[in-house]
Design an enzyme around this catalytic site. Structure first.
Site, mmCIF file in Angstrom:
data_model
loop_
_atom_site.group_PDB
_atom_site.id
_atom_site.type_symbol
_atom_site.label_atom_id
_atom_site.label_comp_id
_atom_site.label_asym_id
_atom_site.label_seq_id
_atom_site.Cartn_x
_atom_site.Cartn_y
_atom_site.Cartn_z
ATOM 1 N N SER A 107 60.026 66.292 44.819
ATOM 2 C CA SER A 107 58.873 67.000 44.279
ATOM 3 C C SER A 107 59.232 67.533 42.904
ATOM 4 C CB SER A 107 58.518 68.162 45.209
ATOM 5 O OG SER A 107 57.768 69.137 44.501
ATOM 6 N N TYR A 160 27.010 25.925 44.836
ATOM 7 C CA TYR A 160 27.800 26.771 43.947
ATOM 8 C C TYR A 160 26.907 27.749 43.171
ATOM 9 C CZ TYR A 160 30.986 28.607 40.549
ATOM 10 O OH TYR A 160 31.735 29.488 39.820
ATOM 11 N N HIS A 186 47.659 60.628 72.733
ATOM 12 C CA HIS A 186 46.939 61.754 72.116
ATOM 13 C C HIS A 186 47.861 62.586 71.219
ATOM 14 C CE1 HIS A 186 43.803 60.919 75.158
ATOM 15 N NE2 HIS A 186 44.837 60.768 75.957
ATOM 16 N N LYS A 235 62.228 69.259 48.611
ATOM 17 C CA LYS A 235 61.416 68.187 49.189
ATOM 18 C C LYS A 235 62.035 66.802 49.093
ATOM 19 C CE LYS A 235 57.508 68.337 50.428
ATOM 20 N NZ LYS A 235 56.240 68.624 49.814
ATOM 21 N N ASN A 289 33.086 22.678 40.069
ATOM 22 C CA ASN A 289 32.804 23.266 41.379
ATOM 23 C C ASN A 289 33.769 22.779 42.461
ATOM 24 O OD1 ASN A 289 30.766 24.385 39.955
ATOM 25 N ND2 ASN A 289 29.104 23.243 40.936
ATOM 26 N N LYS A 305 38.099 35.384 43.390
ATOM 27 C CA LYS A 305 39.523 35.307 43.052
ATOM 28 C C LYS A 305 40.224 36.651 42.908
ATOM 29 C CE LYS A 305 38.112 32.022 40.329
ATOM 30 N NZ LYS A 305 37.131 31.433 41.281
ATOM 31 N N GLN A 326 32.689 33.063 41.630
ATOM 32 C CA GLN A 326 33.812 33.370 40.735
ATOM 33 C C GLN A 326 34.445 34.716 41.094
ATOM 34 O OE1 GLN A 326 33.603 32.213 36.522
ATOM 35 N NE2 GLN A 326 33.590 34.386 36.033
ATOM 36 N N GLU A 364 53.694 56.497 52.599
ATOM 37 C CA GLU A 364 52.337 56.991 52.318
ATOM 38 C C GLU A 364 51.545 55.995 51.474
ATOM 39 O OE1 GLU A 364 52.311 61.320 51.016
ATOM 40 O OE2 GLU A 364 54.454 60.924 51.234
HETATM 41 N N1 ARG Z 1 35.286 29.904 36.706
HETATM 42 C C1 ARG Z 1 34.516 29.324 37.749
HETATM 43 C C2 ARG Z 1 34.874 30.007 39.085
HETATM 44 O O1 ARG Z 1 35.803 30.701 39.100
HETATM 45 C C3 ARG Z 1 34.772 27.859 37.853
HETATM 46 C C4 ARG Z 1 33.615 27.067 38.362
HETATM 47 C C5 ARG Z 1 32.528 27.148 37.383
HETATM 48 N N2 ARG Z 1 31.453 26.266 37.724
HETATM 49 C C6 ARG Z 1 30.282 26.397 37.162
HETATM 50 N N3 ARG Z 1 29.379 25.573 37.500
HETATM 51 N N4 ARG Z 1 30.011 27.355 36.299
HETATM 52 O O2 ARG Z 1 34.217 29.818 40.096
#
Ligand code: ARG
Length: 461
Positions: free
Chosen positions: A277, A317, A156, A283, A110, A325, A322, A290
């Site tokens: 195009s 936690y 405008h 074109k 964690n 990410k 998770q 875009e």
């Molecule tokens: N893969 C987990 C994450 O991305 C790592 C931490 C996991 N901790 C746990 N107590 N399961 O957050």
């Protein structure tokens, strides 16, 4: 294939559940940060006498070898070890034996994972700031080079008042300057170490959090272990700043799309930044702009997803975290790609000065100046507005512009008009006289250019 946490389990994981919970596919991107964090932690354990100095050295050596394996694409990634942290730890034990099992003393995944993300975010904010500066530099270069070119300014999406193209371009420089500042703010709050928070309550071992923070280049440590493992504000802030920056890119992209239409004709994209195009041979499409505009939806989505993951999440936690990410990575990858491509596109776009000059002569964007002319001769502005409004209508009905009127016609609108009215409503005059601070007069725009250059030079220097 024993799990590192397998002790209290009596049967293997369901394969579908295992795949579902695994984050390895995306968090392997954090391996360098994970190894850096682990080395700092191992050194601290050795320094504090929690493990022997020899063991700490063995662990560090093993971790460096693992980094080289991953760099070389020779690391045996295993999904059944869930994530990057367990993959590396398992491999360490494989390589150096049971002593590798001492690394995780006084640590939890964690605090480990969020330390990795802090390190990653710090590097990426700096990288994004460099790209923002590059784009600002390109805007400044083009604004300098185009100084003197007059175009219609819009409100405008109606022609409003003539401006310098450089003034228009520099507006984006200042937006990006605020973005740069927002990234700097986000960086300050990301620059704090959660390492040593343990699972969430701290640890019974005599660790030294200041030491690991200093090893990893953090400015400080979280004062509260529960906050340390739960906080994802620093990610939200970074992605929020990214969303605002992307919004600016999207506005600029939209201008370029408009300006490259036949209707505007103000710019022509370089061939390297346009596509054709498959059916219409004539074109030349502004696809790059875009797509920048379109990618904005992704970053807004990433921000909303992150806020939603965190909403109502109790301390501390939870595996929900998770989910931070992929959204973070996507937002950063998208923003970096858009900043890079916008810089290249702006550096090469061709401005059609003649078309802009022609546009500004064939419109009523000098009407305010005609009213200002009367106001300067003593007529109350509201009255002058009315007089010029009538003159505009008169011209529209006759299919001409204000400058096409004879002096006699002008005098018919007001006795205050003299021969100098032609000069007063020429687009150059309209621009040159807007000398108020931050206005579009060349002298004021040159002040902006000088200030912008100074800001950028301080930044690289
Ligand atoms: N893969 C987990 C994450 O991305 C790592 C931490 C996991 N901790 C746990 N107590 N399961 O957050």
């Amino acid at each position: 294939m024993t799990k590192l946490w397998g002790g209290r389990f009596t049967k293997p994981a369901d394969k579908t559940a295992e795949g579902f919970t695994s984050s390895l596919a995306f968090d392997r991107r954090l391996y360098k940060q994970d190894i850096r964090g682990s080395i700092a932690h191992a050194r601290m354990l050795g320094k504090q006498g929690i493990i022997s100095a020899e063991d700490a050295a063995l662990i560090e050596q093993g971790l460096r070898e693992i980094e080289a394996e991953i760099d070389a694409g020779q690391f045996p990634f295993r999904q059944e070890y869930e994530d990057i942290h367990l993959n590396i730890e398992k491999r360490l034990i494989e390589k150096i034996g049971p002593v590798g099992g001492r690394l995780h003393t006084a640590r939890s995944r964690n605090d480990q994972v969020v330390t990795d993300v802090h390190l990653w975010v710090k590097e990426e904010i700096a990288a994004v700031q460099r790209l923002v500066s590059d784009l600002q530099g390109t805007l400044l270069d083009r604004a300098r080079e185009q100084l003197g070119v007059i175009m219609p300014g819009y409100t405008h999406l109606q022609r409003a008042q003539p401006v310098l193209l450089s003034h228009h371009l520099m507006a984006y420089f200042w937006m990006l300057e605020r973005d740069y500042g927002r990234f700097a703010d986000a960086l300050r709050r990301a620059d704090i170490s959660p390492l040593g928070a343990g699972a969430m309550a701290g640890t019974t071992f005599p660790i030294d959090r200041e030491f690991t923070a200093a090893e990893l280049g953090f400015a400080g440590v979280y004062p509260n272990s529960m906050d340390a493992v739960s906080d994802r504000d620093f990610i939200v802030e970074f992605v929020a700043a990214a969303a605002i920056c992307q919004m600016h890119l999207s506005r600029l992209a939209e201008e370029l799309v408009n300006w490259s239409s036949t209707e505007f004709g103000f710019v022509e994209m370089d061939d390297a930044y346009a596509t054709g195009s498959s059916i219409m041979p004539q074109k030349k499409n502004p696809d790059v702009a875009e797509i920048v505009r379109g990618k904005t939806g992704r970053i807004y989505g990433d921000l909303m997803a992150l806020l939603t993951v965190l909403k109502g999440l109790p301390l501390t936690y939870h595996s929900d975290l998770q989910e931070d990410k992929e959204r973070l990575f996507d937002a950063v990858d998208t923003l970096k790609a858009c900043l890079t491509v916008m810089t290249g596109m702006l550096a090469t776009v061709k401005f059609n000065r003649e078309r802009m000059a022609q546009a500004v002569r064939q419109d009523f964007s000098n009407a305010t100046d005609m009213a200002d002319y009367l106001a300067k001769k003593g007529m109350p502005f509201r009255e002058a507005h009315e007089v010029v409004g009538r003159a505009v209508l008169y011209c529209i009905e006759r299919g001409k512009y204000l400058a096409d009127c004879t002096l006699e016609e002008f005098k018919g609108f007001s006795e205050l008009f003299e021969a100098d009215i032609y000069e007063a409503i020429a687009p150059e005059t309209c621009v040159n006289l807007r000398t108020s601070q931050g206005g579009t007069a060349p002298a004021e725009v040159e002040k902006q250019l000088a200030l912008a250059a100074e800001i950028l030079s301080r930044r690289v220097g």
